[in-house]
Design an enzyme around this catalytic site. Structure first.
Site, PDB file in Angstrom:
ATOM      1  CD  GLU A 269      -2.521   1.261   2.692  1.00  0.00           C
ATOM      2  OE1 GLU A 269      -3.532   1.987   2.764  1.00  0.00           O
ATOM      3  OE2 GLU A 269      -2.103   0.586   3.644  1.00  0.00           O
ATOM      4  CE  LYS A 329      -9.041   0.677   3.660  1.00  0.00           C
ATOM      5  NZ  LYS A 329      -8.053   1.237   4.604  1.00  0.00           N
ATOM      6  CB  CYS A 382      -4.777  -1.075   5.048  1.00  0.00           C
ATOM      7  SG  CYS A 382      -4.054  -0.743   6.675  1.00  0.00           S
TER       8      CYS A 382
END
Length: 506
Positions: A269, A329, A382
């Site tokens: 990321e 995301k 994440c």
């Protein structure tokens, strides 16, 4: 004299809070799962002997405060060390969050005592385990959700109940841990009559069933094994955003890509801490040339801006595909990646915090997997892999799961290992291998049974080489999601209430 009420309050508060705090030992990196079972059993004992439902709620709140303060203390690092928040404010923020999260076990305790009445059996074997499962599920979605440190994670991957994860999910495992905790308190101080022997037998059968389910292979291989290179730059969070830092970031990953030899190369990321269109063209071409020369696919984490809407996304981009497909995301972190209720909280970012890129947009719940050779890779970014059920629509289409993370925000803390344990749960639930490419840890390959096949040490620059086999098919959890666990919890409540009603009539 005026300090006596405070002293009495502390005497009541500290024991359950301390019992809650020992659960830290039950999660990764310590992974001593009996610590969570013991702590939960003691909490149920406190609830059982409390004189009123309100006293039960109070002791459960104190336990919850210790539980959450111990397991999320590392947020201080992101707020103070890297976010620039004064230490006192950061401490108060964590205290406030722990105090709020502690309301969940308090509500469960109050409701359990109200529903169970004077029946210990109904309390410990029905309503309390059922409500514990339900309240953890609610914590996972209310106010966008904060499901970190669900007690079920303590069983992953080697606890006796881990085998239930592909069937009931981690919340179902939490409910079963609560059921064992209730049984332990029931047996405490009893004469061990026939009912007690039945309780012990049921506990043994439950753990035996968990072990048996761990032997079941729910999914089957798909395609050919693929060699992967997972890159870990180990770049401190305070060395990502300046001009000199940018050069250091790009240079670090340039050399790691140059030396990598694999079918798939993955950067974590925000490996490029600038928008993808701002990455120097000659740099990107040089990096891609090394991947293309060996017929390797290259996936990198980078923020990406839409030219028309000007919205930007946190993405995993397949750079070696000319179309540049990406998984963005979907579940954003409030206050970390977007500002909720900006008129109210915007001043915090303008005056206290110093966090870049805090207004991301969601990429949407369902996205196409990234095609790499004969595999289909569903990437998540994440924190969003904490939301297991939200990953299922994409996992059903995929043969491999991929998590890209930058946990340098919490460097040196247990958050890195805890997040790795959460990924292990997702692999177990879906019967899919999970690749983790992180900036500082835990970079790893997790097999479909939730075990680490390979991983890098934390906070060390390097490349993890591993061979991953894609999997297809569905586990029961992939078909049902959390529905099966929720139905069992509701049935537990119904049975408990029927037993209480019949006993009162009798």
């Amino acid at each position: 004299m005026r300090w006596q009420p405070v002293g009495r309050l502390l005497v009541r508060f500290l024991p359950p809070a301390s019992v809650g705090a020992i659960t830290l030992l039950g999660f990764a990196p310590y992974s001593f799962w009996p610590a969570v079972l013991l702590s939960l059993a003691l909490l149920f004992g406190f609830i059982d002997v409390a004189s009123t439902p309100r006293r039960a709620a109070a002791v459960a709140w104190a336990w919850g405060f210790g539980y959450f303060a111990a397991n999320i203390h590392w947020i201080f690092i992101s707020l103070h060390t890297y976010g620039g928040m004064p230490a006192l404010f950061a401490i108060l923020a964590i205290v406030g969050l722990a105090a709020f999260l502690a309301l969940y076990p308090a509500i469960a305790a109050f409701a359990a005592r109200k529903l169970a009445g004077e029946s210990r059996a109904v309390l410990l074997f029905a309503v309390l385990p059922a409500l514990w499962l339900l309240i953890e599920w609610v914590r996972g979605w209310l106010f966008t959700g904060f499901p970190w440190a669900a007690v079920g994670y303590s069983q992953i991957p080697d606890g006796p109940l881990a085998g239930f994860a592909p069937v009931l999910g981690v919340y179902g495992v939490s409910g079963l841990v609560a059921l064992l905790a209730g049984g332990a308190i029931w047996l405490l101080g009893r004469r061990f009559d026939l009912r007690d022997k039945l309780v012990v037998s049921a506990a043994v059968l439950l753990c035996g069933a968990g072990y048996g389910l761990k032997q079941v292979v729910w999914t089957e291989p798909s395609g050919k094994p693929m060699k992967v290179a997972l890159l870990q730059g180990a770049i401190p969070q305070n060395q990502k955003w300046g001009i000199d830092d940018l050069i250091y970031n790009l240079r670090t990953y340039y050399h790691l890509v140059k030396d990598a030899k694999a079918d798939l190369i993955v950067l974590p990321e925000t490996a490029f801490p600038i928008f993808l269109h701002e990455v120097p063209k000659d740099y990107l071409e040089a990096v891609l040339s090394y991947a293309i020369a060996q017929n390797a696919a290259l996936i990198a984490g980078a923020p990406r801006q839409d030219g028309k809407s000007q919205r930007y996304y946190n993405g995993a981009v397949l750079l070696t595909d000319p179309a540049r497909p990406a998984n963005y995301k979907a579940h954003l972190v409030p206050f970390g990646e977007y500002i909720p209720i900006r008129p109210v909280f915007g001043w915090v970012y303008d005056n206290i915090l110093q966090m870049p890129l805090v207004d991301f947009s969601s990429g949407g719940a369902v996205q196409k997997p990234l095609p790499v050779r004969d595999q289909r890779i569903a990437a998540n970014i994440c924190y969003e892999d904490v939301f297991g059920e939200e990953l299922l629509p994409n996992a059903r289409q995929a043969t491999i799961l991929l998590n890209l993370s930058n946990l340098a925000w919490f460097d040196g803390s247990v958050a890195l290992a805890q997040h790795g344990q959460i990924s292990q749960a997702r692999a177990l639930e879906t019967g899919r291998p999970m690749l983790r490419a992180t900036n500082s840890g835990t970079t790893a390959l997790i097999t479909p049974d939730g075990q680490y096949a390979a991983r890098l040490p934390e906070r060390v620059e390097g490349t993890l080489y591993a061979t991953v086999q894609g999997m297809q098919g569905e586990t029961p959890y992939m078909r049902w999601g959390n529905s099966a666990a929720l139905i069992l919890a509701v049935l537990g409540l119904v049975v408990g209430l029927i037993v209480r009603w019949r006993s009162r009539r009798g």
